[in-house]
Design an enzyme around this catalytic site. Structure first.
Site, PDB file in Angstrom:
ATOM      1  N   HIS A 315       0.852  -1.195   0.000  1.00 17.12           N
ATOM      2  CA  HIS A 315       0.000   0.000   0.000  1.00 17.12           C
ATOM      3  C   HIS A 315       0.883   1.239   0.000  1.00 17.12           C
ATOM      4  CE1 HIS A 315      -3.054   2.924   1.319  1.00 17.12           C
ATOM      5  NE2 HIS A 315      -3.944   2.063   0.881  1.00 17.12           N
ATOM      6  N   ASP A 372      -7.836  -3.928  -0.653  1.00 15.20           N
ATOM      7  CA  ASP A 372      -8.392  -4.138  -1.992  1.00 15.20           C
ATOM      8  C   ASP A 372      -8.380  -5.617  -2.370  1.00 15.20           C
ATOM      9  OD1 ASP A 372      -8.793  -1.323  -2.587  1.00 15.20           O
ATOM     10  OD2 ASP A 372      -6.616  -1.197  -2.662  1.00 15.20           O
TER      11      ASP A 372
END
Length: 437
Positions: A315, A372
């Protein structure tokens, strides 16, 4: 800004030396996180701007809502760790927290949920908007158009100077976004719209409007799926000053009405680098296809000369495990167990997860599965097409956008956003007549 949240003026200053002249810039400290250097007078004093593409080193505002510590893997809503809220709260309780700064008591909780529940219907004329879109229109295109059009129907809540109208607009957006999102899905699959039910909670109602079919069958919402949906909404409700939130604030700084501001946020979220990441993750799983091909793609991911990248791992903000992913990891396994879905892509996802959590390369580079990755797996298993993934993100993030917009409107230091530029084009030149060019 509330008085008890004002920034701390430290005794320190930063000294900037420019061509033989020195300038003292004040340093401020927040309640937590890095200190900041105040450069608001820089242009006035030096006739220079700072250059910061993407504003990654620039604080554009003061905020009391959400705090992220990427190194620790920490996400706080109004000071509460996201893991605690996902475990103990429901989405509307978290929405109240983001809007008003404190968790509601029983009376406040009941009233707020009642206010949201009884605003879930949309004006019947809004239904006609959907017929103006092509049947294969992307649901996010529909969301941008319909949410922006809400300002044409709810004139009694567009005066941003009136606190009561701001509150009504906020409630309307939080309440009606699930209805509009479900309508966008129904339109895309050619099914009739399903109207909301006041006896269901927020997440149950959304699933009912999305997957229920009027008169054909009695759709019963699974508690496991409703719980998963609620947690996905909580985990996506806000995330500091990201691209879409900054867009909402920038649009709002001009005095635009709240419906237009949220539509602007939806448009920003649509980009694959922002809200489309879980859709990109599913596309990657499709590319890999089967479990036996995973080693080949792992080798490609490790090869820095290969353009292939594993989506859904690591991330930009979190340099540790994404705290939201920790919550959804358990939820993903619960959903897959309940549904018993036989899908080769989900088998690919589970094997990729195992490798990422055990392979020294991934551990060393901290390429852990992120929110995600898990949300994509969950939503696919629940039956959502990938085109709806970003719509669900927008649904959840509306609460954060509305909270950030409300904070911005009431900030006495708020002014219209006006970034500057480093101009590298032609300097002044003389116009040449057409016949002489």
């Amino acid at each position: 800004m509330e008085d008890n949240y004002k920034k701390t003026v430290t005794n320190d200053t930063a000294t900037l030396s420019v061509r033989g002249k020195s300038y003292e810039l004040p340093i401020y400290g927040g309640s937590t996180g890095p200190e900041v250097i105040d450069i608001s007078t820089l242009y006035r004093d030096t006739n220079m701007f700072t250059y910061d593409p993407g504003f990654t080193s620039t604080a554009s505002c003061e905020s009391t809502i959400t705090y992220i510590d990427g190194d620790k893997g920490e996400l706080l809503y109004r000071g509460y760790p996201i893991e605690q809220l996902a475990d103990k709260s429901d989405f509307l309780e978290v929405a109240y927290l983001l809007l008003y700064g404190e968790l509601p008591n029983k009376k406040q909780n009941k009233k707020f949920k009642n206010d949201i529940t009884y605003h879930t219907m949309v004006h019947e004329q809004i239904v006609r908007f959907f017929g103006g879109f092509r049947r294969d229109a992307h649901p996010m295109a529909i969301m941008c158009g319909v949410v922006g059009a809400m300002s044409a129907f709810y004139h009694d809540s567009t005066d941003i100077t009136d606190p009561a109208q701001r509150r009504i607009a906020s409630n309307r957006l939080i309440a009606k976004i699930p209805t509009i999102a479900a309508m966008a899905y129904k339109y895309s699959v050619g099914q009739p719209f399903v109207y909301p039910r006041n006896d269901l909670n927020y997440s149950e109602n959304f699933l009912y409007m999305t997957f229920g079919v009027p008169t054909c069958e009695n759709y019963k919402v699974s508690p496991t799926l409703a719980n998963a949906m609620d947690k996905i909404f909580i985990l996506h409700a806000d995330h500091e000053q990201n691209a879409s939130t900054s867009t909402v604030r920038l649009a709002g700084s001009s005095g635009a009405n709240p419906f237009a501001c949220i539509a602007a946020g939806i448009a920003s979220l649509w980009g694959p680098a922002h809200g489309g990441a879980n859709e990109a993750c599913l596309n990657m799983l499709n590319e890999i296809g089967t479990v036996d091909k995973i080693p080949k793609y792992i080798d490609k991911a490790k090869d820095k000369n290969d353009p292939f990248r594993l989506m859904g791992f690591g991330h930009r903000v979190y340099k540790n495990f994404d705290p939201r992913a920790k919550v959804l990891q358990q939820v993903a396994h619960e959903v897959l167990e309940e549904l018993g879905v036989d899908d080769p892509l989900l088998e690919v996802a589970k094997e990729l997860e195992r490798i990422a959590l055990e392979d020294p390369y991934f551990i060393e580079k901290k390429l852990y599965p992120n929110v995600d990755f898990y949300s994509g797996i969950i939503l696919k298993a629940m039956g959502f097409p990938t085109s709806m993934f970003t719509v669900l993100f927008a649904l959840a993030r509306t609460v954060g956008w509305v909270s950030q917009w409300g904070e911005m409107i009431t900030d006495p230091k708020q002014k219209i956003g006006r970034p500057r530029q480093l101009f590298i084009g032609e300097s002044e030149r003389e116009y040449v007549e057409l016949d002489k060019r």
